[in-house]
Scaffold this motif. Structure first.
Motif, PDB file in Angstrom:
ATOM      1  N   ASP A 125     -12.944   1.757   4.936  1.00 52.85           N
ATOM      2  CA  ASP A 125     -13.432   0.953   3.815  1.00 52.85           C
ATOM      3  C   ASP A 125     -14.858   0.454   4.039  1.00 52.85           C
ATOM      4  O   ASP A 125     -15.400  -0.278   3.214  1.00 52.85           O
ATOM      5  N   LEU A 137       0.811  -1.202   0.000  1.00 51.73           N
ATOM      6  CA  LEU A 137       0.000   0.000   0.000  1.00 51.73           C
ATOM      7  C   LEU A 137       0.845   1.253   0.000  1.00 51.73           C
ATOM      8  O   LEU A 137       0.446   2.296  -0.494  1.00 51.73           O
ATOM      9  N   ALA A 180      -8.157   1.546   1.035  1.00 49.39           N
ATOM     10  CA  ALA A 180      -7.216   0.461   0.736  1.00 49.39           C
ATOM     11  C   ALA A 180      -6.408   0.092   1.963  1.00 49.39           C
ATOM     12  O   ALA A 180      -6.206  -1.091   2.275  1.00 49.39           O
ATOM     13  N   LEU A 181      -5.944   1.107   2.696  1.00 50.43           N
ATOM     14  CA  LEU A 181      -5.168   0.870   3.906  1.00 50.43           C
ATOM     15  C   LEU A 181      -6.020   0.192   4.972  1.00 50.43           C
ATOM     16  O   LEU A 181      -5.597  -0.756   5.622  1.00 50.43           O
ATOM     17  N   LYS A 220      -8.732  -1.620   4.475  1.00 51.71           N
ATOM     18  CA  LYS A 220      -9.092  -2.976   4.043  1.00 51.71           C
ATOM     19  C   LYS A 220      -8.015  -3.975   4.411  1.00 51.71           C
ATOM     20  O   LYS A 220      -8.304  -5.082   4.884  1.00 51.71           O
ATOM     21  N   GLU A 221      -6.744  -3.598   4.208  1.00 52.91           N
ATOM     22  CA  GLU A 221      -5.637  -4.485   4.548  1.00 52.91           C
ATOM     23  C   GLU A 221      -5.545  -4.693   6.051  1.00 52.91           C
ATOM     24  O   GLU A 221      -5.289  -5.796   6.535  1.00 52.91           O
ATOM     25  N   ARG A 239     -11.102   8.256   7.588  1.00 53.86           N
ATOM     26  CA  ARG A 239     -10.133   8.614   6.550  1.00 53.86           C
ATOM     27  C   ARG A 239      -9.126   9.635   7.083  1.00 53.86           C
ATOM     28  O   ARG A 239      -7.916   9.501   6.882  1.00 53.86           O
ATOM     29  N   VAL A 270       1.598   5.934  -2.751  1.00 58.40           N
ATOM     30  CA  VAL A 270       0.538   6.633  -2.042  1.00 58.40           C
ATOM     31  C   VAL A 270       1.034   7.997  -1.620  1.00 58.40           C
ATOM     32  O   VAL A 270       2.066   8.118  -0.994  1.00 58.40           O
ATOM     33  N   ALA A 286      -9.977   6.689  -1.435  1.00 58.68           N
ATOM     34  CA  ALA A 286      -9.560   5.383  -1.947  1.00 58.68           C
ATOM     35  C   ALA A 286      -8.293   4.904  -1.245  1.00 58.68           C
ATOM     36  O   ALA A 286      -8.151   3.712  -0.940  1.00 58.68           O
ATOM     37  N   ASP A 287      -7.352   5.818  -0.994  1.00 60.25           N
ATOM     38  CA  ASP A 287      -6.132   5.464  -0.276  1.00 60.25           C
ATOM     39  C   ASP A 287      -6.467   4.961   1.127  1.00 60.25           C
ATOM     40  O   ASP A 287      -5.944   3.943   1.585  1.00 60.25           O
TER      41      ASP A 287
END
Length: 289
Positions: A107, A33, A49-50, A52-53, A142, A37, A45-46
């Motif tokens: 997310d 990730l 993604a972070l 989600k992981e 976020r 970035v 979106a960033d």
């Protein structure tokens, strides 16, 4: 997990766990990730993604209730209809731990601890999840990840005079993982999420008085055996008693206030579900013969 109460993401942090290493993300996951970035132009979106992981890692390292578990059945019954709420796609799971907590991520992942479901009825849980959805809707989750990224990654690379970090080291990524766990929402963000929760309850036809009741439960817990721990953790957040009073005032103003009576709490597997499971097991056994 150690036997102590950890009060909701509502009260003090987005991620709070009693038995975890500070680094919740592996260097491999974070590294994927981290490349490309931008800390200064950190988008939704960033953040997603972070998040989600990180949630995938948490799910892998915590006991997650299966679909046939009573806790999962109850949560799906309550929140399945809100999988898409206010334009946000949500996913729910239960961690089978006794801690009293819940959190939401950028997310749309919402995780509820079994300990919370043991002390709150359906309406109170709806109020709590409504609050967590509010943090996602208001971009609090976020912004929290963005702040951590900038602090832990960009400051170390300030000498490069570059606004974009192409690759982050494993140590930088570890700092981000650790700081994410300790992140706190501001008093203003918590208050706005409280308002979102009340509006969520009212809009969907639920009993808004459960919002006051949920905060009273938290207040009572803070006055119990773990009061010193909880007082420290809630120092930067609104007092649960005041938040309960604020919810009461809103309900009174709307002409909806009445003393809330907690309903029966049942996290067991419904009889019909048990019967269906037995039937499926019999059919499976018959096919194997």
């Amino acid at each position: 997990m150690k036997k102590r109460f950890i009060v909701l993401g509502i009260l003090f942090m987005t991620f709070s766990f009693t038995k975890m290493n500070a680094q919740i993300l592996s260097d491999k996951a974070m590294g994927a990730l981290g490349k490309g970035v931008s800390g200064f132009t950190f988008s939704d979106a960033d953040a997603a993604a972070l998040a989600k992981e990180s949630v995938a890692d948490l799910d892998a390292n915590n006991p997650v209730a299966g679909p046939a578990d009573g806790y999962s059945i109850r949560l799906n019954r309550l929140f399945g209809k809100h999988a898409s709420s206010d334009g946000i796609n949500l996913n729910y799971k239960v961690y089978l731990v006794k801690d009293i907590n819940a959190f939401a991520c950028a997310d749309g992942s919402v995780r509820v601890f079994a300990g919370l479901m043991d002390v709150m009825d359906d309406n109170e849980l709806l109020a709590v999840i409504g609050h967590e959805i509010g943090h996602v809707f208001n971009h609090d989750t976020r912004d929290a990840i963005k702040a951590v990224y900038k602090k832990e990654a960009l400051l170390d690379a300030a000498s490069s005079q570059s606004a974009k970090i192409e690759t982050l080291s494993g140590s930088q990524l570890a700092k981000i993982g650790s700081a994410m766990i300790d992140s706190k929402h501001s008093r203003k963000q918590e208050s706005q999420a409280d308002e979102f929760s009340y509006d969520f309850m009212k809009k969907n036809g639920y009993d808004v008085n459960a919002v006051e009741s949920a905060f009273k439960i938290l207040q009572n817990l803070s006055e119990g055996a773990e009061s010193s721990f909880m007082t420290k953790m809630m120092s930067s957040h609104p007092d649960s008693g005041k938040r309960a009073d604020d919810a009461k005032k809103r309900a009174t103003k709307d002409g909806l206030y009445k003393v809330y009576a907690q309903q029966k709490i049942d996290n067991s597997v419904p009889v019909k579900a048990k019967a269906a499971t037995k039937t499926t097991a019999k059919k499976t056994a018959a096919k194997k013969k």
